[in-house]
Design a protein around this motif. Structure first.
Motif, PDB file in Angstrom:
ATOM      1  N   LYS A  63       0.834  -1.212   0.000  1.00  0.00           N
ATOM      2  CA  LYS A  63       0.000   0.000   0.000  1.00  0.00           C
ATOM      3  C   LYS A  63       0.872   1.267   0.000  1.00  0.00           C
ATOM      4  O   LYS A  63       0.667   2.159  -0.822  1.00  0.00           O
ATOM      5  N   SER A  64       1.830   1.305   0.929  1.00  0.00           N
ATOM      6  CA  SER A  64       2.693   2.491   0.988  1.00  0.00           C
ATOM      7  C   SER A  64       3.471   2.635  -0.308  1.00  0.00           C
ATOM      8  O   SER A  64       3.632   3.744  -0.832  1.00  0.00           O
ATOM      9  N   THR A  65       3.983   1.533  -0.809  1.00  0.00           N
ATOM     10  CA  THR A  65       4.779   1.593  -2.028  1.00  0.00           C
ATOM     11  C   THR A  65       3.937   2.187  -3.164  1.00  0.00           C
ATOM     12  O   THR A  65       4.430   2.991  -3.953  1.00  0.00           O
TER      13      THR A  65
ATOM     14  N   PHE B  61      -2.877   9.996   1.741  1.00  0.00           N
ATOM     15  CA  PHE B  61      -2.669   9.816   3.184  1.00  0.00           C
ATOM     16  C   PHE B  61      -2.165   8.406   3.427  1.00  0.00           C
ATOM     17  O   PHE B  61      -2.824   7.436   3.070  1.00  0.00           O
ATOM     18  N   ASP B  62      -1.000   8.265   4.052  1.00  0.00           N
ATOM     19  CA  ASP B  62      -0.487   6.916   4.352  1.00  0.00           C
ATOM     20  C   ASP B  62      -0.608   6.664   5.848  1.00  0.00           C
ATOM     21  O   ASP B  62       0.233   7.083   6.623  1.00  0.00           O
ATOM     22  N   GLU B  63      -1.663   5.970   6.234  1.00  0.00           N
ATOM     23  CA  GLU B  63      -1.935   5.656   7.640  1.00  0.00           C
ATOM     24  C   GLU B  63      -1.747   6.880   8.529  1.00  0.00           C
ATOM     25  O   GLU B  63      -0.943   6.859   9.467  1.00  0.00           O
ATOM     26  N   PRO B  64      -2.495   7.936   8.263  1.00  0.00           N
ATOM     27  CA  PRO B  64      -2.250   9.206   8.966  1.00  0.00           C
ATOM     28  C   PRO B  64      -2.531   9.149  10.459  1.00  0.00           C
ATOM     29  O   PRO B  64      -2.043  10.002  11.198  1.00  0.00           O
TER      30      PRO B  64
HETATM   31 MG   LIG Z   1       2.675   1.203   4.819  1.00  0.00          MG
END
Ligand SMILES: [Mg+2]
Ligand SMILES: Nc1ncnc2c1ncn2[C@@H]1O[C@H](COP(=O)(O)OP(=O)(O)OP(=O)(O)O)[C@@H](O)[C@H]1O
Lengths: 500, 250
Positions: free
Chosen positions: B40-42, B168-171
């Motif tokens: 997901k982050s990638t 938004f990455d796991e904000p």
């Molecule tokens: Mg991640």
């Protein structure tokens, strides 16, 4: 006469001053030294082989062996006393304190018989008549007397009669050198117009060199004598007898001729009568501080100028180096890394010599102050670059990513986000380096800069008050570096508090 | 608005994204869910070019970057930066600039990157801080703010570049539960105002309420996608069901 690597010397003298202060000086010799010389079968004579030819120097053919007219003389004297001679290496301008501490029995090393020296120690009857000689480049013809030298840059060797003479004459731009070679080299590089030297040095070095000439007649004659502790009257008498014998039987003339040093002046040695000498007068520079402290403070101003400018250069150059090292392409990066490794892997002293005495050979001639700032600055640049590198690498990766995610280029991110944080982190180590440079800057006296330590050395040479001057000098260094230390400590604590 | 085609990304021999396709129109809110390490982050980092994909293409608001093609470094750098300007990113760890005040955190990029006049940037900065409820904290340094406040400043900072898309990455993952709502509230408001967003989150309630579409990522692929009521109410994929069960138990 001669040389002595000045910075080491001065540092040494300062240490001695403190040791004397702590331990008290030690003439713990009850019996006359003559007895112990006979008992041990060896005459220990103090000299400095770094001072060079023609006094005592390594034989070019067999560098492990010392030769020189004083080596021959020491052997002849020892022979008369029925013992062997053994040389004890000692920095030239520290010979008298070393004799007084009992490191050797006598000084035999071109030591001039001067009222100042006679206040410290006794002299046996002289073994050589020296004079001062002006040396110039072959093309220079108008500088034949001291008066001609007014307004000209003139080289002398540290702690010599020539230095005192030229300084006392006034109006001459005196440059003080650690050794003969540097002196002549700087003349060829055009930094000085003339040098004033003891005649034997001029005869040995300058006469055979077609680029140099002995200018005008020798002047200000004086005597070289053997130094003996005041507590050794029997040794003194024995030496006087031995010298008289060696003069009478022509041994001394033979030795002088062997080294090309004989001249008609030497004839007076045979009927020398010692004049009465005034008793040693102790000068307390502490009591007379209004006279000495301003001189030291003037030296301190130079020290401050050198370290502030040197550090400014180091901080800027270090930043350029670290940016190249971390962010540029391969060949430049290697160059930056090689620079750091090279600088850190070689002594500052050698770097200064290369910059000041080496660069003129490829046409780059810096004056001593500029050379000193450049030398200190480029040296410390390597260390600052490493400080910055540690600081930059301590900034979390997320900072660069956040900046780039906002559209900043790599350069913008560095400038506005990474470097401000990194620089904050490196303030304490950089301040510490500044304090270190402040003290290290005394090394630049090897390239004729007169800064605080050098002033100390020059004053100590003429007053012999190592303790008083040492305390004042150490006090000035401390008064200047302690506030910087406190500042660094405060800053460090504050930055730690701010950290998340 | 956003078109991603056949996006492939590997770290060394570890293929993390196996050809992702994704289309999203203006104003849509997409929530990305999936187990840890699924990419997901990638994916988000590829969208704003913090990672360079191996192949595939990414197009955001008319700027297209095609990966794996020979282009001059300078040209691709320029495109990369253009793409970044279209997207704002909010990180799990906030990544605020600790040496700058909240206001400076917000105004620096507009001034440096867009050459916005400093006055104008400050007006904009205060407006945005007000929007995230922090007009009082303009002069506070990040270290003086709570986690929730820091994350809200980070949102304002990203908005200051006036992006077309917010990522938004796991904000809220790094925040204590009681601080999460203030951040989620700001995000809800953004979505309601019509901001195009992609949110990686474990906040299922947020996904249910706000998402137009939910993507379930599994091992570098989009295993399932659809409106939230479908994904949460009637997941077809076995892996999705397992994942939702685990999340619900927590
Ligand atoms: Mg991640
Ligand atoms: N810079 C990197 N170098 C090498 N491998 C990486 C890098 N970043 C991520 N990975 C790997 O890629 C895979 C996907 O990582 P990613 O961070 O995208 O997962 P994620 O779905 O965001 O997980 P999480 O929910 O834990 O944040 C993981 O196996 C991770 O180890």
């Amino acid at each position: 006469m001669k040389h002595a690597l000045r910075w080491a010397r001065s540092g040494g003298a300062l240490t001695i001053a403190i040791l004397l202060l702590l331990g008290g000086s030690g003439h713990a010799f009850a019996a006359d030294t003559l007895d112990s010389i006979r008992a041990r079968g060896e005459l220990l004579w103090g000299a400095d082989a770094e001072g060079g030819a023609p006094y005592v120097y390594p034989d070019p053919e067999h560098p492990e062996k010392l030769i020189g007219f004083e080596v021959d003389l020491a052997n002849a004297l020892a022979n008369r006393l029925g013992v062997k001679a053994r040389v004890v290496q000692n920095q030239w301008d520290q010979l008298i304190p070393a004799l007084e501490r009992g490191n050797f029995d006598i000084i035999l090393n071109g030591l001039e018989i001067t009222p100042q020296n006679q206040q410290q120690i006794n002299f046996a009857r002289p073994y050589y008549v020296y004079a001062q000689q002006i040396v110039t480049l072959t093309g220079t013809t108008n500088l034949t007397t001291l008066a001609d030298l007014k307004g000209h840059p003139v080289g002398v060797l540290a702690a010599t009669a020539a230095q005192r003479l030229v300084q006392a004459f006034g109006g001459i731009d005196v440059r003080i050198y650690p050794g003969n070679v540097e002196n002549f080299q700087d003349m060829k590089a055009g930094r000085i117009d003339a040098a004033v030297l003891d005649l034997p040095i001029a005869l040995f070095y300058a006469k055979p060199d077609p680029a140099l000439r002995l200018s005008g007649e020798p002047f200000a004659p004086g005597y070289y004598g053997i130094g003996v502790r005041r507590t050794d009257p029997e040794l003194l008498a024995a030496l006087n007898q031995a010298i008289a014998d060696l003069l009478a039987d022509g041994t001394i003339e033979k030795i002088d001729r062997k080294y090309g040093l004989w001249d008609e002046r030497q004839a007076v040695l045979k009927d020398y009568h010692q004049e009465a000498v005034a008793q040693r007068k102790t000068i307390s520079t502490l009591r007379e501080w209004p006279k000495y402290l301003p001189l030291l403070l003037r030296g301190a101003v130079t020290t401050i100028e050198l370290s502030v400018l040197g550090m400014a250069l180091a901080m800027v150059t270090g930043l350029v180096i670290v940016l190249i090292r971390l962010y540029s392409v391969a060949p430049f990066r290697w160059f930056a890394q090689a620079y750091v490794e090279f600088i850190r892997g070689t002594p500052l002293l050698i770097q200064l010599f290369l910059i000041y005495y080496g660069l003129p050979e490829i046409g780059i001639r810096l004056n001593a102050f500029v050379a000193a700032v450049v030398g200190l600055g480029l040296n410390y640049a390597a260390s600052e670059a490493e400080n910055y590198r540690a600081g930059i690498q301590a900034v979390p990766r997320g900072q660069m990513e956040a900046a780039q995610a906002l559209g900043m280029s790599h350069g913008q991110a560095l400038r506005h986000v990474i470097l401000p944080q990194a620089l904050r982190m490196v303030i304490p180590p950089v301040t510490n380096d500044f304090i270190a440079m402040f003290k290290d800057s005394s090394i630049v006296s090897v390239i004729t800069m007169v800064e605080l330590t050098k002033v100390y050395g020059m004053l100590a040479m003429s007053t012999y008050d190592y303790i008083g001057l040492g305390l004042m000098t150490a006090g000035i260094y401390f008064a200047l570096s302690y506030p910087a230390s406190i500042f660094a400590g405060r800053l460090e604590r504050r930055l730690q508090r701010d950290r998340r | 608005m956003i078109v991603v085609e056949q996006l492939v990304k590997s770290f060394g021999s570890n293929r993390v994204l196996h050809g992702i396709d994704h289309t999203q129109s203006r104003g849509e809110a997409v929530v990305l869910i999936g187990p840890s390490g699924c990419g997901k982050s990638t994916f988000l980092r590829c969208l704003n070019q913090l990672e360079t994909a191996d192949s595939g293409s990414i197009s955001v608001a008319g700027v297209t970057v095609k990966s794996g093609q020979k282009e001059s470094r300078a040209a691709s750098h320029k495109l990369q930066r253009e793409l970044r300007m279209k997207t704002g990113m909010v990180f799990q760890q906030f990544n605020l600039f600790p040496h700058l005040t909240a206001l400076q955190n917000v105004t620096t990029a507009p001034v440096v990157v867009k050459r916005m006049n400093r006055r104008a940037a400050e007006v904009l900065g205060r407006e945005l801080l007000a929007k995230v409820g922090l007009e009082q904290k303009a002069d506070a340094y990040p270290a003086q703010l709570s986690g929730g406040q820091q994350q809200r400043v980070a949102i304002a900072r990203a908005l200051a570049m006036q992006p077309e898309v917010m990522l938004f990455d796991e904000p809220t993952s790094a925040l204590d539960p009681e601080l999460r709502d203030e951040v989620l509230r700001v995000m809800r408001q953004l979505v309601e105002e019509g901001m195009t967003t992609i949110v990686v989150t474990h906040e299922m309630q947020f996904a249910r309420d706000m998402a137009d579409k939910v993507l379930f990522f599994d091992a570098g692929r989009v295993a399932e996608s659809g409106p939230p009521e479908e994904i949460f109410g009637n997941p077809r994929n076995e892996r999705t069901r397992e994942f939702l069960k685990r999340v619900a138990v927590k």
